[in-house]
Design a protein around this motif. Sequence first.
Motif: not given
Length: 243
Positions: A102-106, A127-128, A147-151
């Motif tokens: 997950e995203i490390d929001t902190e 994407d991970r 956000v750069l994403t390939s879906g």
Amino acid sequence: MANIILEVCAFNIQSCIVAEKAGAARVELCDSPVEGGTTPSYGTIQRTREKVSIELYPIVRPRAGHYWYDDNEFAIIKRDILVCKELGCDGVSTGISLQNGEIDTERLKQLVDLAYPMGVTCHRVFDRTPDPFKALEQLIDCGCERVLTSGQKSAAPDAAEVLAKLVQQAGGRIIIMPGAGIRSSNIGELIKVSGATEYHTSARVAVPDPVTHQNPAILDSGNVYIASEEELLQILAVAKSIG
């Protein structure tokens, strides 16, 4: 539909110059194409900033592989962001995850704050993540501008419907920028289905080695890749015809 903005993933200063000439709005400056892009050198960033006037967003990624970084790597990321700011970049492309993916929001919030007034694009750490729709809300909360994403597929054109859902969920709060595998042959359909207004491509081609002496026993030197001006012009032409 709004005008389409094109960002070029550039692995050298030559590609940045080609991107500007072709009409791209922004470059994501990277090193190491075979590793998916790592932080370019100080000299590369400085010289590129001197030579191109379009938006310059170096990737800040200290190494290949996963996006869970230890304290030393996090310190490197922070210093590199400051270097980009000092050199007059418009933003950076970066991201960081927890061990569970997950995203490390902190820590991402710390990076966004450190980068200000530069913009921050979250790269394909997105994407991970196990849940992209949850991650999208986290990125918005962290203050990322896009956000750069390939879906979460290997190529964005294979995830057009997921990308459309992300665009709808974003609702103008963050820019969804499809990237990976985008070419002039498929961007038209992707624009129609996803509804995104920014796209990311390297349009890269390997260039011939100009050095006349070659040692066939040395195989680890790699290739030089430069953005194809012809392909970029075609991508922009397709986008303009739709947008």
